[in-house]
Write an enzyme that holds these catalytic residues in place. Structure first.
Site, PDB file in Angstrom:
ATOM      1  N   GLN A 158     -40.104 -32.250 -41.663  1.00 17.51           N
ATOM      2  CA  GLN A 158     -39.151 -31.358 -42.324  1.00 17.51           C
ATOM      3  C   GLN A 158     -38.844 -31.761 -43.765  1.00 17.51           C
ATOM      4  O   GLN A 158     -38.756 -30.910 -44.644  1.00 17.51           O
ATOM      5  CB  GLN A 158     -37.878 -31.319 -41.491  1.00 17.51           C
ATOM      6  CG  GLN A 158     -37.023 -30.126 -41.764  1.00 17.51           C
ATOM      7  CD  GLN A 158     -36.045 -29.896 -40.632  1.00 17.51           C
ATOM      8  OE1 GLN A 158     -35.065 -30.611 -40.498  1.00 17.51           O
ATOM      9  NE2 GLN A 158     -36.307 -28.903 -39.805  1.00 17.51           N
ATOM     10  N   PHE A 159     -38.680 -33.053 -43.983  1.00 18.82           N
ATOM     11  CA  PHE A 159     -38.545 -33.609 -45.331  1.00 18.82           C
ATOM     12  C   PHE A 159     -39.378 -34.876 -45.362  1.00 18.82           C
ATOM     13  O   PHE A 159     -39.373 -35.637 -44.398  1.00 18.82           O
ATOM     14  CB  PHE A 159     -37.082 -33.948 -45.652  1.00 18.82           C
ATOM     15  CG  PHE A 159     -36.220 -32.731 -45.899  1.00 18.82           C
ATOM     16  CD1 PHE A 159     -36.011 -32.258 -47.184  1.00 18.82           C
ATOM     17  CD2 PHE A 159     -35.632 -32.056 -44.837  1.00 18.82           C
ATOM     18  CE1 PHE A 159     -35.223 -31.132 -47.410  1.00 18.82           C
ATOM     19  CE2 PHE A 159     -34.842 -30.935 -45.055  1.00 18.82           C
ATOM     20  CZ  PHE A 159     -34.641 -30.464 -46.345  1.00 18.82           C
ATOM     21  N   ALA A 160     -40.039 -35.126 -46.483  1.00 21.43           N
ATOM     22  CA  ALA A 160     -40.886 -36.323 -46.588  1.00 21.43           C
ATOM     23  C   ALA A 160     -40.079 -37.585 -46.302  1.00 21.43           C
ATOM     24  O   ALA A 160     -40.604 -38.570 -45.785  1.00 21.43           O
ATOM     25  CB  ALA A 160     -41.513 -36.405 -47.980  1.00 21.43           C
ATOM     26  N   ASP A 161     -38.790 -37.529 -46.616  1.00 15.53           N
ATOM     27  CA  ASP A 161     -37.904 -38.671 -46.381  1.00 15.53           C
ATOM     28  C   ASP A 161     -37.859 -39.075 -44.899  1.00 15.53           C
ATOM     29  O   ASP A 161     -37.481 -40.195 -44.581  1.00 15.53           O
ATOM     30  CB  ASP A 161     -36.489 -38.315 -46.812  1.00 15.53           C
ATOM     31  CG  ASP A 161     -36.454 -37.608 -48.155  1.00 15.53           C
ATOM     32  OD1 ASP A 161     -35.833 -38.129 -49.081  1.00 15.53           O
ATOM     33  OD2 ASP A 161     -37.076 -36.517 -48.278  1.00 15.53           O
ATOM     34  N   PHE A 162     -38.183 -38.144 -44.020  1.00 13.64           N
ATOM     35  CA  PHE A 162     -38.087 -38.412 -42.580  1.00 13.64           C
ATOM     36  C   PHE A 162     -39.447 -38.770 -41.962  1.00 13.64           C
ATOM     37  O   PHE A 162     -39.596 -38.812 -40.742  1.00 13.64           O
ATOM     38  CB  PHE A 162     -37.505 -37.203 -41.839  1.00 13.64           C
ATOM     39  CG  PHE A 162     -36.199 -36.708 -42.397  1.00 13.64           C
ATOM     40  CD1 PHE A 162     -35.291 -37.587 -42.977  1.00 13.64           C
ATOM     41  CD2 PHE A 162     -35.884 -35.357 -42.357  1.00 13.64           C
ATOM     42  CE1 PHE A 162     -34.091 -37.134 -43.506  1.00 13.64           C
ATOM     43  CE2 PHE A 162     -34.687 -34.897 -42.875  1.00 13.64           C
ATOM     44  CZ  PHE A 162     -33.783 -35.783 -43.449  1.00 13.64           C
TER      45      PHE A 162
ATOM     46  N   PRO B  61     -40.561 -42.702 -39.531  1.00 13.19           N
ATOM     47  CA  PRO B  61     -40.749 -43.033 -38.100  1.00 13.19           C
ATOM     48  C   PRO B  61     -42.169 -42.741 -37.602  1.00 13.19           C
ATOM     49  O   PRO B  61     -42.579 -43.274 -36.576  1.00 13.19           O
ATOM     50  CB  PRO B  61     -39.731 -42.132 -37.386  1.00 13.19           C
ATOM     51  CG  PRO B  61     -38.714 -41.820 -38.414  1.00 13.19           C
ATOM     52  CD  PRO B  61     -39.462 -41.757 -39.731  1.00 13.19           C
TER      53      PRO B  61
ATOM     54  N   LEU C 217     -36.820 -33.473 -31.892  1.00 10.98           N
ATOM     55  CA  LEU C 217     -36.548 -34.100 -33.185  1.00 10.98           C
ATOM     56  C   LEU C 217     -37.094 -35.530 -33.165  1.00 10.98           C
ATOM     57  O   LEU C 217     -36.363 -36.485 -32.936  1.00 10.98           O
ATOM     58  CB  LEU C 217     -35.027 -34.100 -33.391  1.00 10.98           C
ATOM     59  CG  LEU C 217     -34.491 -33.964 -34.801  1.00 10.98           C
ATOM     60  CD1 LEU C 217     -33.012 -33.634 -34.751  1.00 10.98           C
ATOM     61  CD2 LEU C 217     -34.731 -35.212 -35.608  1.00 10.98           C
TER      62      LEU C 217
ATOM     63  N   GLU D 115     -40.294 -37.604 -35.146  1.00 12.87           N
ATOM     64  CA  GLU D 115     -41.442 -37.508 -36.046  1.00 12.87           C
ATOM     65  C   GLU D 115     -42.690 -38.232 -35.532  1.00 12.87           C
ATOM     66  O   GLU D 115     -43.807 -37.748 -35.694  1.00 12.87           O
ATOM     67  CB  GLU D 115     -41.062 -38.036 -37.438  1.00 12.87           C
ATOM     68  CG  GLU D 115     -40.189 -37.081 -38.240  1.00 12.87           C
ATOM     69  CD  GLU D 115     -38.733 -37.098 -37.815  1.00 12.87           C
ATOM     70  OE1 GLU D 115     -38.331 -38.029 -37.085  1.00 12.87           O
ATOM     71  OE2 GLU D 115     -37.988 -36.178 -38.194  1.00 12.87           O
TER      72      GLU D 115
ATOM     73  N   HIS E 275     -33.189 -36.534 -49.053  1.00 10.55           N
ATOM     74  CA  HIS E 275     -33.864 -35.229 -49.148  1.00 10.55           C
ATOM     75  C   HIS E 275     -34.503 -35.095 -50.524  1.00 10.55           C
ATOM     76  O   HIS E 275     -34.626 -34.000 -51.050  1.00 10.55           O
ATOM     77  CB  HIS E 275     -32.882 -34.080 -48.918  1.00 10.55           C
ATOM     78  CG  HIS E 275     -32.247 -34.070 -47.566  1.00 10.55           C
ATOM     79  ND1 HIS E 275     -31.230 -34.911 -47.212  1.00 10.55           N
ATOM     80  CD2 HIS E 275     -32.498 -33.319 -46.456  1.00 10.55           C
ATOM     81  CE1 HIS E 275     -30.863 -34.685 -45.961  1.00 10.55           C
ATOM     82  NE2 HIS E 275     -31.615 -33.725 -45.473  1.00 10.55           N
TER      83      HIS E 275
ATOM     84  N   GLU F 250     -40.257 -29.567 -36.450  1.00  6.98           N
ATOM     85  CA  GLU F 250     -38.871 -29.240 -36.134  1.00  6.98           C
ATOM     86  C   GLU F 250     -38.494 -27.915 -36.801  1.00  6.98           C
ATOM     87  O   GLU F 250     -38.697 -27.767 -38.005  1.00  6.98           O
ATOM     88  CB  GLU F 250     -37.952 -30.363 -36.640  1.00  6.98           C
ATOM     89  CG  GLU F 250     -38.232 -31.686 -35.935  1.00  6.98           C
ATOM     90  CD  GLU F 250     -37.857 -32.906 -36.765  1.00  6.98           C
ATOM     91  OE1 GLU F 250     -37.209 -32.756 -37.816  1.00  6.98           O
ATOM     92  OE2 GLU F 250     -38.238 -34.022 -36.358  1.00  6.98           O
TER      93      GLU F 250
END
Lengths: 351, 327
Positions: free
Chosen positions: B82-86, B89, B58, B60, B129, B29
């Site tokens: 984009q962030f490990a938190d995402f 999925p 968008l 994952e 984040h 992304e």
């Protein structure tokens, strides 16, 4: 079957313009018959306790054979789902390969005894290894097609899924990405109206899976998946479209599931009458009749073919059963291609 | 040699590999036109074109699943989350697909992908984040897990990861992205995945850390050195495959071990390190193997006070060093 939507693409009655020679038609029938008889044998082996797991494709063979013959197995890719036995037979799997897979023996070309039956894969045959979580393969097909498009290769990625799998996020993400990039992918939905026990109407509010395609900006068609010719025509058109660079198509084939979901399913969510009625449109019988009407096949030829295939399956069963078991020492093989930790001999210090 | 930040080093690693091998593509992304939210891939779409630097939808799971398919058909995809938190999925695609493709196909197929993701806190990123997710992936056989903590390693390990035939999870601590500069070679080099680095030599105790915590541990070691405590620090730049030899070698010398990570405590990678030391260096120990970690709360809060309370810091690490040294 009340929930079977009428086909939107031509049926067998106008099959003469498809350019299928008698030899090819007989080949189609032979592969269909092999698929059916092999499937029956696996169920038998399951019931007598020799095969711990089976998953049947009975009732879906016409759709698979129609699709398989509309593709080019020398350059296209197959990313099948677990009922695609006929697809894999066409791609080049033999009865012996399937039996080695069923009995989890070392020479199983799909996984070397690691995966359950129905989890196909062979780089040589361009069948991409698959897993049990449904619809993950649709994204792999998108990626395979992306690579093909990047290299300007003439190659279509066929991938299939049941109608239940179209409820997943991966279905959505794959169709969306493939449509954005006009990728050469064929999304083939084998709609047998049941996801294990859950019927269509609890799976989606639209009448047809093909209706979903519009939401992604790609064409969706529904065909009678008991009709080899109708499926062949729809898939060939979709493959041609993909080869022209016009992007993916969703083809929904309305099929029937004669057997329970798997060897471990009691099938009590369907009445016996409902299941028996499915047999009235047995794709194998319908195709044989169509070929007999065309004079391509006759009773003697069917009998000869059936005998030959049964002998082949018997031999494959014996071979698979007798083959040596997996060596326990191979449990940890193929986790990584290379896995070495050359220590810095920690005294060496920085960097 | 030019002095680079980690973010520049990652950029250079990507750029050099893309120039070296046309099979390398990037997807994620905002990685294309914008060059990534952290500017890691800035300029790469202009240089290599939108077909090789793909601004994805968008989604994952789609990013990773598509990367897997492209890898199967001969490309070497580098997917950015984009962030490990995402990343969650995409867990099914990572755990059930990427990690198992070689094994389940009996070695017939491989999955040479790299999944990069910025992780970690200390930037007021709050719950979504700031997460550290490395232990989740280190638990999954079939994945390699790499966490560089300096620019030299960031470039060299990334290049090794891209050339690796198996899936590599490549986590970059976002607080370290522009924390400092280091002179690194402009030319091609790789840092092999596996061998650990001794970041500081010492005799009294061993600290094992990675990412931002490695730098905090170095700072703490400097502090306690003035008090006469000599600390050796192992940079755990590769979690899988694990270079046990370096960890054990150091612990056998010092007799004491402290693992520091920002990730929450239970099931964190520190437990694995502690278990290995207990199993294989028991008779060399002069004290308990200790862990200094994030607490077992769901994630790092937004409030400055709460974020500070969550994160191990140089002061706390120094105190843990003193306590262990005195044991």
């Amino acid at each position: 079957m009340a929930s079977t939507a009428p086909p939107t693409v031509g049926t067998g009655s106008d099959a003469d313009d498809l350019g299928l020679s008698p030899d090819v038609l007989r080949q189609m029938y032979e592969e269909m018959l092999l698929t059916r008889l092999l499937d029956e044998r696996m169920l038998q082996l399951n019931r007598i306790g020799k095969a711990p797991f089976v998953i049947s494709c009975q009732g879906q063979e016409a759709a698979q054979i129609g699709a398989a013959f509309a593709l080019d197995k020398d350059k296209d890719w197959f990313l099948p789902y677990y009922r695609d036995l006929a697809i894999c037979i066409h791609a080049g799997m033999t009865a012996r390969d399937i039996m080695l897979n069923l009995f989890a023996k070392p020479d199983d070309p799909n996984s070397g005894g690691r995966q359950m039956p129905g989890h196909y894969g062979s780089r040589k045959l361009r069948i991409v290894t698959g897993s049990s979580p449904v619809a993950t393969q649709l994204l792999h097909a998108t990626g395979v097609a992306y690579a093909a498009k990047l290299r300007r290769e003439d190659s279509v990625a066929y991938t299939s899924v049941g109608e239940g799998g179209t409820s997943t996020g991966d279905f959505h993400e794959a169709l969306n990405f493939a449509a954005i990039h006009k990728l050469p992918v064929l999304f083939f939905v084998e709609n047998n109206q049941y996801a294990i026990s859950v019927p269509m109407e609890k799976q989606m509010a639209v009448e047809r899976v093909a209706d979903r395609a519009r939401g992604y900006g790609l064409p969706g068609v529904t065909v009678d998946g008991t009709d080899v010719f109708a499926t062949f025509r729809a898939v060939r058109e979709a493959a041609d479209r993909a080869r022209r660079g016009d992007g993916p198509t969703l083809v929904e084939a309305m099929v029937q599931r004669f057997q329970p979901h798997s060897g471990d399913d009691d099938d009590k969510y369907r009445s016996r009458e409902e299941v028996a009625a499915l047999r009235e449109r047995d794709p194998l019988v319908l195709f044989r009749q169509a070929l007999e009407e065309r004079g391509v096949l006759d009773a003697a030829r069917v009998a000869e073919l059936t005998g030959r295939i049964r002998a082949e399956i018997d031999a494959a069963t014996d071979y698979g059963e007798a083959a040596r078991e997996m060596d326990p020492a191979t449990l940890e093989a193929h986790v990584f291609a290379k896995y070495e930790v050359r220590s810095t001999k920690y005294e060496q210090g920085t960097k | 040699m030019p002095a680079k930040t980690i973010v520049e080093a990652v950029h250079d690693g990507l750029r050099e590999e893309m120039a070296r091998d046309e099979r390398v593509i990037l997807l994620g992304e905002d990685v294309g036109f914008k060059g990534g939210v952290f500017k890691v891939s800035v300029g790469l779409m202009d240089e290599f074109g939108p077909e090789r630097v793909v601004d994805t939808p968008l989604a994952e799971s789609g990013i990773v699943g598509t990367a897997i398919g492209a890898a199967i058909n001969g490309l070497l995809p580098v997917a950015e989350i984009q962030f490990a938190d995402f990343i969650h999925p995409a867990m099914d695609q990572i755990m059930n697909e990427a990690a198992k493709i070689r094994y389940r196909s009996n070695g017939d197929f491989g999955c040479p992908i790299v999944i990069r993701a910025p992780f970690g806190g200390g930037i007021h990123g709050a719950l979504y984040h700031s997460q550290s997710v490395e232990a989740l992936f280190a638990h999954i056989p079939g994945l390699k897990v790499v966490i560089p903590s300096n620019p030299y390693d960031a470039k060299g390990l990334l290049k090794a990861a891209i050339r690796d035939p198996d899936p590599v999870m490549f986590f970059e601590h976002k607080r370290t992205y522009r924390l400092f500069r280091q002179e690194i070679p402009d030319e091609d080099y790789t840092v092999p995945i596996g061998p650990l680095r001794i970041a500081r030599e010492g005799d009294d105790l061993t600290v094992i850390a990675y990412g931002l915590m490695l730098h905090y541990a170095l700072e703490a070691a400097e502090t306690v050195a003035k008090e006469g405590i000599s600390v050796e620090i192992v940079d755990l730049r590769t979690l899988v495959p694990l270079d046990k030899e370096t960890i054990l070698g150091s612990v056998k010398k010092t007799g004491k071990a402290l693992v520091v990570h920002e990730d929450t405590r239970t099931g964190g990678f520190g437990g694995e390190i502690a278990a290995i030391i207990a199993e294989e260096a028991f008779e060399f120990l002069d004290g308990p193997v200790r862990r200094l970690t994030g607490p077992d709360v769901p994630a790092m809060p937004f409030s400055k006070a709460l974020e500070h309370e969550f994160m191990p810091n140089p002061e706390r690490i120094a105190q843990a060093m003193r306590d262990l040294a005195a044991y």
